[in-house]
Design a protein around this motif. Structure first.
Motif, PDB file in Angstrom:
ATOM      1  N   ARG A 134     -24.656  27.338 -19.389  1.00  0.00           N
ATOM      2  CA  ARG A 134     -26.026  27.271 -18.913  1.00  0.00           C
ATOM      3  C   ARG A 134     -26.762  28.562 -19.273  1.00  0.00           C
ATOM      4  N   LEU A 177     -30.279  24.956 -17.348  1.00  0.00           N
ATOM      5  CA  LEU A 177     -29.836  23.692 -17.925  1.00  0.00           C
ATOM      6  C   LEU A 177     -28.477  23.882 -18.571  1.00  0.00           C
ATOM      7  N   THR A 178     -27.744  22.805 -18.648  1.00  0.00           N
ATOM      8  CA  THR A 178     -26.510  22.899 -19.414  1.00  0.00           C
ATOM      9  C   THR A 178     -26.868  23.050 -20.893  1.00  0.00           C
ATOM     10  N   GLU A 179     -25.885  23.465 -21.683  1.00  0.00           N
ATOM     11  CA  GLU A 179     -26.158  23.648 -23.116  1.00  0.00           C
ATOM     12  C   GLU A 179     -26.588  22.326 -23.740  1.00  0.00           C
ATOM     13  N   ALA A 180     -25.931  21.232 -23.348  1.00  0.00           N
ATOM     14  CA  ALA A 180     -26.315  19.940 -23.912  1.00  0.00           C
ATOM     15  C   ALA A 180     -27.726  19.579 -23.496  1.00  0.00           C
ATOM     16  N   GLU A 181     -28.050  19.895 -22.177  1.00  0.00           N
ATOM     17  CA  GLU A 181     -29.398  19.599 -21.702  1.00  0.00           C
ATOM     18  C   GLU A 181     -30.428  20.476 -22.415  1.00  0.00           C
ATOM     19  N   ALA A 182     -30.036  21.750 -22.669  1.00  0.00           N
ATOM     20  CA  ALA A 182     -30.956  22.663 -23.357  1.00  0.00           C
ATOM     21  C   ALA A 182     -31.216  22.189 -24.788  1.00  0.00           C
ATOM     22  N   ARG A 183     -30.157  21.771 -25.447  1.00  0.00           N
ATOM     23  CA  ARG A 183     -30.326  21.270 -26.821  1.00  0.00           C
ATOM     24  C   ARG A 183     -31.252  20.048 -26.839  1.00  0.00           C
ATOM     25  N   ALA A 184     -31.003  19.155 -25.903  1.00  0.00           N
ATOM     26  CA  ALA A 184     -31.830  17.952 -25.869  1.00  0.00           C
ATOM     27  C   ALA A 184     -33.285  18.301 -25.602  1.00  0.00           C
ATOM     28  N   GLU A 185     -33.499  19.279 -24.676  1.00  0.00           N
ATOM     29  CA  GLU A 185     -34.854  19.682 -24.360  1.00  0.00           C
ATOM     30  C   GLU A 185     -35.544  20.317 -25.556  1.00  0.00           C
ATOM     31  N   ARG A 209     -36.389  17.718 -28.093  1.00  0.00           N
ATOM     32  CA  ARG A 209     -37.520  16.891 -27.653  1.00  0.00           C
ATOM     33  C   ARG A 209     -38.836  17.652 -27.812  1.00  0.00           C
ATOM     34  N   ILE A 241     -35.577  26.562 -20.727  1.00  0.00           N
ATOM     35  CA  ILE A 241     -34.256  25.916 -20.746  1.00  0.00           C
ATOM     36  C   ILE A 241     -33.340  26.543 -19.700  1.00  0.00           C
TER      37      ILE A 241
END
Length: 604
Positions: free
Chosen positions: A47, A62-70, A73, A59
């Motif tokens: 995170r 956020l988790t790394e996956a959530e950050a990447r997705a954000e 997007r 970001i």
């Protein structure tokens, strides 16, 4: 009795146990804290810290996956929205050329977002207390967004741009014609530097230096070079203004005169604009233009108006007037002086007013044979010869050729040192000159041909020149003997391959006088004979006979038989009784076959 606690040994033991208890409790606390710290580190490793953003996109926590997705997007359109490439190649005279804008779609050019590099250092397992504290207390950090570059794909896309952007320079051209000045404007060329542009685009994309709040945040300066044409529009303009326009501003006038006083005659040539446009030439040396002029055409144009002042000189000569020889006096000639004339026209082109008028010289040309030379000429009969020709209805065509030939040859004048050519004297052997078809000898047989019978005139010419003692140059006997001619002293004719020529080697003109009297061709050479002529005709030897042939073809020409033989003829030239020259001719005749025509159409 005393209390046990009051004993010194027991009291020291108790104090020791208490100290270690404190240490133990402290160690336990530290262990708990360590476990909590490590646990927090493991908890926060995937995170970003609270308050962390990338290019303005939050970001934090956020988790790394959530950050990447954000990030994908919010920032993914950066790979789909075009980059603006501004290309500016050097133009003429090194000045910047007109800029060109090109749209480059990043994902089509191998340009992508590098989230691994972007999130490096803000995620992942870390025991750095600063990192842990940032997670606990929050951080106010905006991280740069990085991009990844596929260099091969980027250069390939820029190469496709170059196919449309690149252009070769267009050379300026200028030409002159009667219609006026024709100009092709020069145009600069340009070349997109694919590697250099890829360097700039790649560097900017990797650093992601765009500012979303600016109006030109996605602009990149491309690299291009300009190619300047050798002949530029500037040089064409200079040449037109400084050289061509003054040259065409007004006519160039050339004046000349010949004679003096009342005999003076003048002429004027005006080279107007339309003339100059045809005479002038645009000359190019590299990128420089100069004005040239067609010398031959200029002289020809001037002669159109001044040529009436020119005439060739006329040598003194003679002409036949009836049976008398008249002297025709010489005459001087006039010729336009060419040396320096075109240079004078060239120098007048940039001038104005009277300086555009040129005075040309007309030279007097003296004849090679002045009239005074004719005072030494005397004319008498040098030699004469006659030859009887066959007449009758069957020979009408042949007789027509003889009459036409004699008319053309009569009056021919051969000046001293000149050569007489029977072919030239007869003119073209055509119907327009009065000639018709009659029998001629081809390959030992008589066939119909234009001008048949003219060989009899050739025989007369040969014998007249033989007895006149002039220089004999060329003659050809017939292939078989014809009885009406002197054996060995006769000549055939087949223009242009076979001619009859002789040279006047005297100091006086020779005049050919010839006519038809009845059925005789008569020729007299009038001039000043230098030699007495002696003729020796040898005996006939090596006699052969032909055959009798019957021919049923419609184009058959009957032919009488004639023996073949060899004969030697000698001409001896004497002066004052002494031999001064000798000509020997040996002639071999083929036997002529007798041709009997049986076809009723033969000879018709």
């Amino acid at each position: 009795m005393a209390d046990a606690t009051d004993r010194p040994g027991l009291r020291e033991e108790s104090e020791g146990r208490g100290w270690w208890a404190v240490v133990g409790r402290l160690a336990a606390a530290l262990l708990v804290l360590a476990v909590i710290y490590v646990g927090a580190a493991f908890y926060f490793k995937d995170r970003p810290a609270s308050g962390v953003s990338v290019a303005g996109v939050d970001i934090g926590s956020l988790t790394e996956a959530e950050a990447r997705a954000e990030l994908e997007r919010e920032l993914g359109d950066r790979a789909t929205e075009p980059l603006l490439l501004e290309v500016e190649a050097d133009g003429a005279e090194g000045e910047p050329g007109q800029p060109v804008e090109l749209d480059l779609v990043p994902q089509e050019a191998g340009l992508t977002l590098d989230l691994d590099r972007t999130l490096r250092g803000v995620t992942g397992l870390s025991f750095n207390p600063v990192r842990i504290w940032d997670h606990v207390a929050g951080a106010d950090r905006d991280l740069p967004l990085y991009g990844a570059v596929d260099r091969e794909a980027l250069e390939a896309e820029l190469g496709r741009f170059a196919e449309d952007y690149d252009s070769t320079p267009v050379e300026g051209e200028i030409s002159l014609s009667a219609d006026g000045l024709q100009v092709t404007d020069a145009r600069d060329g340009r070349t997109l530097d694919v590697e250099g542009t890829a360097d700039g685009v790649g560097q900017a994309w990797e650093q992601q230096v765009w500012d979303d709040e600016s109006g030109d945040e996605r602009e990149v300066a491309a690299v291009a070079t300009g190619q300047r044409p050798e002949l530029t529009a500037q040089e064409i303009d200079r040449f037109t203004e400084e050289d061509l326009d003054p040259a065409l501003d007004a006519p160039v006038v050339v004046r000349a005169s010949r004679g003096e006083g009342d005999d003076e005659e003048t002429a004027r040539a005006e080279l107007a604009r339309r003339d100059l446009l045809q005479l002038l030439r645009v000359q190019q040396d590299g990128g420089d233009l100069t004005l040239g002029i067609d010398e031959e055409a200029t002289l020809a144009r001037i002669r159109q108006d001044l040529g009436r002042l020119e005439r060739g000189p006329r040598d003194a000569t003679v002409r036949l007037a009836g049976s008398d020889v008249e002297v025709v006096g010489s005459r001087v000639g006039y010729a336009l002086a060419e040396d320096g004339l075109v240079d004078a026209v060239r120098e007048a082109l940039p001038a104005q007013g009277d300086a555009r008028t040129i005075n040309a010289d007309v030279e007097t040309i003296e004849p090679e044979i002045p009239t005074s030379v004719s005072e030494d000429w005397s004319f008498s009969e040098m030699a004469s010869f006659s030859s009887t020709f066959p007449t009758g209805a069957s020979n009408e065509a042949r007789t027509a050729n003889l009459r036409a030939g004699v008319a053309n040859v009569n009056g021919t004048v051969v000046m001293p040192g000149e050569q007489f050519s029977l072919g030239a004297a007869l003119g073209d052997i055509t119907a327009a000159n009065g000639y018709v078809e009659a029998p001629v000898i081809v390959d030992g047989r008589l066939v119909m041909g234009m001008g048949g019978g003219l060989s009899q005139i050739s025989t007369v010419v040969f014998n007249a020149s033989w007895f006149a003692g002039v220089q004999l140059d060329a003659h050809t006997p017939h292939s078989f003997y014809i009885s009406r001619y002197p054996a060995g002293r006769e000549a055939t004719l087949a223009i242009p391959s076979i001619d009859n020529v002789w040279t006047n080697d005297t100091d006086t003109p020779v005049v050919v006088q010839t006519w038809i009297s009845g059925d005789d061709i008569v020729m007299v050479l009038l001039g000043d004979r230098q030699y007495t002529v002696e003729t020796v005709d040898g005996a006939r030897r090596d006699v052969t006979t032909g055959e009798r042939r019957v021919d049923d073809r419609a184009d058959c020409v009957p032919q009488a038989p004639a023996d073949g033989f060899t004969i030697r003829n000698t001409r001896i030239l004497r002066s004052g009784g002494e031999e001064v020259g000798r000509d020997d001719f040996t002639t071999t005749y083929d036997a002529a076959d007798e041709i009997v025509c049986t076809n009723p159409q033969a000879g018709s």
